[in-house]
Design an enzyme around this catalytic site. Structure first.
Site, PDB file in Angstrom:
ATOM      1  N   ARG A 197       0.846  -1.201   0.000  1.00 22.28           N
ATOM      2  CA  ARG A 197       0.000   0.000   0.000  1.00 22.28           C
ATOM      3  C   ARG A 197       0.877   1.246   0.000  1.00 22.28           C
ATOM      4  O   ARG A 197       1.629   1.486   0.950  1.00 22.28           O
ATOM      5  CB  ARG A 197      -0.884   0.012   1.243  1.00 22.28           C
ATOM      6  CG  ARG A 197      -1.675  -1.284   1.412  1.00 22.28           C
ATOM      7  CD  ARG A 197      -3.132  -1.064   1.175  1.00 22.28           C
ATOM      8  NE  ARG A 197      -3.825  -2.311   0.936  1.00 22.28           N
ATOM      9  CZ  ARG A 197      -5.027  -2.607   1.425  1.00 22.28           C
ATOM     10  NH1 ARG A 197      -5.662  -1.749   2.194  1.00 22.28           N
ATOM     11  NH2 ARG A 197      -5.601  -3.742   1.107  1.00 22.28           N
ATOM     12  N   ARG A 247      -2.383  -6.297  12.469  1.00 18.65           N
ATOM     13  CA  ARG A 247      -3.426  -5.656  13.296  1.00 18.65           C
ATOM     14  C   ARG A 247      -3.904  -6.604  14.401  1.00 18.65           C
ATOM     15  O   ARG A 247      -4.126  -6.187  15.533  1.00 18.65           O
ATOM     16  CB  ARG A 247      -4.608  -5.226  12.428  1.00 18.65           C
ATOM     17  CG  ARG A 247      -4.299  -4.086  11.468  1.00 18.65           C
ATOM     18  CD  ARG A 247      -4.527  -2.725  12.094  1.00 18.65           C
ATOM     19  NE  ARG A 247      -4.105  -1.660  11.186  1.00 18.65           N
ATOM     20  CZ  ARG A 247      -4.931  -0.994  10.386  1.00 18.65           C
ATOM     21  NH1 ARG A 247      -6.226  -1.272  10.386  1.00 18.65           N
ATOM     22  NH2 ARG A 247      -4.456  -0.044   9.600  1.00 18.65           N
ATOM     23  N   SER A 297     -11.837  -5.957   6.892  1.00 15.50           N
ATOM     24  CA  SER A 297     -12.947  -5.453   6.083  1.00 15.50           C
ATOM     25  C   SER A 297     -13.409  -6.595   5.202  1.00 15.50           C
ATOM     26  O   SER A 297     -12.587  -7.376   4.708  1.00 15.50           O
ATOM     27  CB  SER A 297     -12.500  -4.310   5.178  1.00 15.50           C
ATOM     28  OG  SER A 297     -12.408  -3.116   5.902  1.00 15.50           O
ATOM     29  N   GLU A 333       0.411   4.150   0.740  1.00 20.38           N
ATOM     30  CA  GLU A 333      -0.227   5.222   1.502  1.00 20.38           C
ATOM     31  C   GLU A 333       0.872   5.931   2.289  1.00 20.38           C
ATOM     32  O   GLU A 333       1.737   5.281   2.853  1.00 20.38           O
ATOM     33  CB  GLU A 333      -1.250   4.621   2.481  1.00 20.38           C
ATOM     34  CG  GLU A 333      -2.329   3.807   1.776  1.00 20.38           C
ATOM     35  CD  GLU A 333      -2.956   2.724   2.665  1.00 20.38           C
ATOM     36  OE1 GLU A 333      -2.386   2.410   3.718  1.00 20.38           O
ATOM     37  OE2 GLU A 333      -4.002   2.202   2.260  1.00 20.38           O
ATOM     38  N   GLU A 374      -9.801  -1.140  13.491  1.00 15.42           N
ATOM     39  CA  GLU A 374     -10.229  -2.046  12.417  1.00 15.42           C
ATOM     40  C   GLU A 374      -9.172  -3.116  12.188  1.00 15.42           C
ATOM     41  O   GLU A 374      -8.006  -2.800  11.979  1.00 15.42           O
ATOM     42  CB  GLU A 374     -10.430  -1.242  11.116  1.00 15.42           C
ATOM     43  CG  GLU A 374     -10.811  -2.145   9.952  1.00 15.42           C
ATOM     44  CD  GLU A 374     -10.678  -1.477   8.583  1.00 15.42           C
ATOM     45  OE1 GLU A 374     -11.007  -0.288   8.434  1.00 15.42           O
ATOM     46  OE2 GLU A 374     -10.225  -2.185   7.660  1.00 15.42           O
ATOM     47  N   ARG A 391      -0.410   2.196  13.312  1.00 10.91           N
ATOM     48  CA  ARG A 391      -1.143   1.009  12.842  1.00 10.91           C
ATOM     49  C   ARG A 391      -1.074   0.807  11.333  1.00 10.91           C
ATOM     50  O   ARG A 391      -1.701  -0.092  10.801  1.00 10.91           O
ATOM     51  CB  ARG A 391      -2.586   1.053  13.325  1.00 10.91           C
ATOM     52  CG  ARG A 391      -3.357   2.228  12.854  1.00 10.91           C
ATOM     53  CD  ARG A 391      -4.802   2.213  13.357  1.00 10.91           C
ATOM     54  NE  ARG A 391      -5.603   2.974  12.444  1.00 10.91           N
ATOM     55  CZ  ARG A 391      -5.477   4.280  12.272  1.00 10.91           C
ATOM     56  NH1 ARG A 391      -4.599   4.965  12.979  1.00 10.91           N
ATOM     57  NH2 ARG A 391      -6.218   4.909  11.389  1.00 10.91           N
ATOM     58  N   HIS A 392      -0.314   1.640  10.631  1.00 15.46           N
ATOM     59  CA  HIS A 392      -0.171   1.487   9.179  1.00 15.46           C
ATOM     60  C   HIS A 392       1.267   1.197   8.784  1.00 15.46           C
ATOM     61  O   HIS A 392       2.192   1.818   9.300  1.00 15.46           O
ATOM     62  CB  HIS A 392      -0.589   2.773   8.453  1.00 15.46           C
ATOM     63  CG  HIS A 392      -2.060   2.995   8.440  1.00 15.46           C
ATOM     64  ND1 HIS A 392      -2.676   3.877   9.280  1.00 15.46           N
ATOM     65  CD2 HIS A 392      -3.038   2.440   7.682  1.00 15.46           C
ATOM     66  CE1 HIS A 392      -3.987   3.865   9.049  1.00 15.46           C
ATOM     67  NE2 HIS A 392      -4.235   2.995   8.089  1.00 15.46           N
TER      68      HIS A 392
HETATM   69  P1  ATP Z   1      -7.515   1.421   7.446  1.00 14.69           P
HETATM   70  O1  ATP Z   1      -8.823   2.102   7.213  1.00 14.69           O
HETATM   71  O2  ATP Z   1      -7.336   0.962   8.873  1.00 14.69           O
HETATM   72  O3  ATP Z   1      -6.361   2.174   6.919  1.00 14.69           O
HETATM   73  P2  ATP Z   1      -8.225  -0.095   5.135  1.00 14.69           P
HETATM   74  O4  ATP Z   1      -9.703  -0.052   5.284  1.00 14.69           O
HETATM   75  O5  ATP Z   1      -7.562   0.832   4.206  1.00 14.69           O
HETATM   76  O6  ATP Z   1      -7.547   0.062   6.601  1.00 14.69           O
HETATM   77  P3  ATP Z   1      -8.506  -2.644   3.898  1.00 14.69           P
HETATM   78  O7  ATP Z   1      -8.287  -2.318   2.485  1.00 14.69           O
HETATM   79  O8  ATP Z   1      -9.903  -2.796   4.370  1.00 14.69           O
HETATM   80  O9  ATP Z   1      -7.751  -1.577   4.802  1.00 14.69           O
HETATM   81  O10 ATP Z   1      -7.618  -3.932   4.244  1.00 14.69           O
HETATM   82  C1  ATP Z   1      -8.066  -5.055   5.005  1.00 14.69           C
HETATM   83  C2  ATP Z   1      -7.295  -5.175   6.300  1.00 14.69           C
HETATM   84  O11 ATP Z   1      -5.881  -5.166   6.053  1.00 14.69           O
HETATM   85  C3  ATP Z   1      -7.495  -4.017   7.267  1.00 14.69           C
HETATM   86  O12 ATP Z   1      -8.671  -4.195   8.023  1.00 14.69           O
HETATM   87  C4  ATP Z   1      -6.252  -4.104   8.105  1.00 14.69           C
HETATM   88  O13 ATP Z   1      -6.348  -5.157   9.038  1.00 14.69           O
HETATM   89  C5  ATP Z   1      -5.193  -4.503   7.102  1.00 14.69           C
HETATM   90  N1  ATP Z   1      -4.499  -3.322   6.564  1.00 14.69           N
HETATM   91  C6  ATP Z   1      -4.812  -2.626   5.463  1.00 14.69           C
HETATM   92  N2  ATP Z   1      -3.951  -1.627   5.218  1.00 14.69           N
HETATM   93  C7  ATP Z   1      -3.049  -1.685   6.215  1.00 14.69           C
HETATM   94  C8  ATP Z   1      -1.876  -0.929   6.516  1.00 14.69           C
HETATM   95  N3  ATP Z   1      -1.475   0.085   5.746  1.00 14.69           N
HETATM   96  N4  ATP Z   1      -1.164  -1.273   7.607  1.00 14.69           N
HETATM   97  C9  ATP Z   1      -1.544  -2.311   8.405  1.00 14.69           C
HETATM   98  N5  ATP Z   1      -2.639  -3.060   8.159  1.00 14.69           N
HETATM   99  C10 ATP Z   1      -3.390  -2.766   7.081  1.00 14.69           C
HETATM  100 MG    MG Z   2     -11.019  -1.495   5.551  1.00 14.21          MG
END
Ligand code: ATP
Ligand code: MG
Length: 453
Positions: A231, A428, A380, A233, A377, A239-240
């Site tokens: 990702r 997570r 998802s 981001e 979270e 937590r990211h």
């Molecule tokens: P958040 O809103 O917490 O940034 P997200 O909704 O973007 O997460 P999803 O695309 O729903 O993330 O990814 C499914 C799962 O993968 C998340 O619920 C989380 O457990 C994990 N996850 C996603 N992106 C990250 C990240 N950058 N770092 C750590 N864990 C992540």
């Molecule tokens: Mg999500």
């Protein structure tokens, strides 16, 4: 002489050779042990080494006259954290840790450690949070994981993944590996890392989403992957990360997203149970609670609970980090559970593949959910669109180009069952279970600033 490591035993196995009733037999038993020198103590005629391996420590005792001079000489140059090979005999001694020690007959220094150490992994500085700062620790991760509690985190991680995999396999999920190099056609949403792929534009995959759905058309019925997500981001939070691991599942012939939530609930309970009873939970001094049932609250109900706390979210708005934390507290108080689902999200804030509540592109609600653990979270998921026309419409309404999704859309033309799934972040799970941050539960984190080691 060529030495061999073949007969070596771990320190925690030594107790199997100790028989206090049969001292003589115990002391005749020859032992080969290898490991790192955690400590040396020199009292002149009496010297000790505390030797550490993966499973623990053992005391090596050396006495003038009893121990070969050659060994006593070598010990003089032995630095902390060097790797040594010791062949010797067990000896019962009530004063020694565990009640026994080893008298060496042969010692080889396999690898000498430089002085000073950038980080002291000795047991005295065992707690991750009281030693060097996180950057020094991550720069020297190989030393950091020699600490008992840091090692315990990664042993627990392995245990959690193993338990999860066994749960999914026993629930008829087939393990898959989807490509991590993908073309520009992606699911949209988060940013992607571009890579050089010969003369083509390519990216690192943000999730196996489109591939696992295509396998539903392939009739695989239930699939899972312990997937890597990339990702791009740029957030800098506790937590990211930019590279993470997740249990990523998809399952066919579901009646609704509730069937998918049942699977996550079973998976999480299995993982929590495994962790709760583990040796590592004891080392880390963690009480892990397992709720009987994970409450399922709709998005609208959450907005109402938040409203009672004087927080107003306009309908269709995101339940942000702060609100997630507050909802975590509300649910803990009201239902006694650290885990709960938020269901029936507004369709407009969910990705194109999310099923509208009544399979109509104009529906207000979706069949998407999140799983929250201690107010963060961790997953998802939801039911997906399995109807070709609706999916094409959803792609357009999300301002994406259906042309880019041809390979994926084709899978919906020739027999696609109703299906759903989820992505459940492994970091997570662990960070919430252990009340710590994401960098503590991944060996070599990748974030905005860190690309090495
Ligand atoms: P958040 O809103 O917490 O940034 P997200 O909704 O973007 O997460 P999803 O695309 O729903 O993330 O990814 C499914 C799962 O993968 C998340 O619920 C989380 O457990 C994990 N996850 C996603 N992106 C990250 C990240 N950058 N770092 C750590 N864990 C992540
Ligand atoms: Mg999500």
């Amino acid at each position: 002489m060529q030495i061999s490591f073949k007969d070596r035993v771990y320190s925690n196995e030594l107790k199997n050779f100790v028989n206090k009733e049969d001292k003589e037999n115990t002391e005749n038993k020859e032992i080969l042990i290898v490991g790192w020198v955690q400590e040396t103590r020199d009292f002149g005629n009496l010297k000790f080494i505390v030797l550490r391996d993966r499973e623990g420590t053992v005391q090596i005792c050396m006495k003038k006259k009893k121990t070969p001079d050659e060994i006593l000489d070598k010990v003089k140059d032995l630095t902390k954290e060097s790797v040594v090979y010791i062949r010797g005999n067990l000896s019962i001694n009530a004063k020694a840790p565990n009640g026994y020690e080893i008298f060496p007959a042969e010692m080889n220094i396999i690898s000498i450690a430089n002085v000073p150490l950038p980080l002291d992994p000795s047991d005295k500085a065992e707690k991750a949070d009281v030693t060097a700062n996180i950057d020094t620790r991550l720069d020297n991760r190989f030393l950091d994981i020699r600490k008992k509690d840091v090692a315990a985190i990664f042993k627990l991680r392995s245990r959690v993944i193993d338990a999860g995999r066994k749960f999914l396999s026993s629930n008829k999920f087939i393990e898959i590996h989807s490509p991590k190099i993908i073309s520009s056609a992606s699911e949209g949403g988060t940013e992607l890392f571009p890579i050089a792929y010969f003369d083509k534009e390519a990216f690192l995959a943000q999730s196996p989403q489109l591939y696992k759905q295509m396998l539903m058309a392939g009739g695989f019925d239930r699939v899972f992957e312990t997937a890597t997500y990339f990702r791009a981001e740029s957030h800098d939070t506790t937590r990211h990360l930019n590279e993470i691991t997740a249990f990523d599942c998809e399952m066919s012939f579901i009646d609704s997203e509730n069937d998918v939530m049942d699977i996550i609930e079973g998976l999480m309970k299995t993982i929590l149970k495994e962790a709760k009873d583990s040796e590592e939970a004891k080392i880390l001094n963690k009480e892990i609670s397992i709720p009987e049932k994970f409450p399922r609250l709709s998005y609208d109900e959450c907005l109402q609970y938040l409203n009672e706390k004087n927080i107003t979210i306009e309908w269709g708005g995101d339940i942000d980090t702060k609100c997630e934390r507050i909802m975590g507290e509300v649910v803990k108080d009201k239902f006694g559970s650290e885990l709960f689902f938020i269901t029936k999200y507004p369709l407009k804030i969910k990705p194109f593949y999310t099923a509208p509540e009544n399979f109509n592109a104009n529906d207000k609600y979706s069949r998407a959910f999140d799983l929250e653990y201690k107010g963060v979270e961790i997953s998802s998921g939801g039911q997906r669109v399995h109807i070709y026309d609706l999916l094409a419409e959803r792609i357009k309404r999300c301002n994406l180009n259906p042309e880019n999704f041809k390979f994926y859309l084709d899978a919906f033309k020739y027999g696609m069952p109703p299906h759903g799934g989820f992505g459940l972040g492994i970091e997570r799970i662990l960070m919430q279970m252990l009340d710590t941050t994401v960098r503590e539960v991944i060996l070599f984190p990748r974030d905005r600033h860190r690309l090495t080691p």
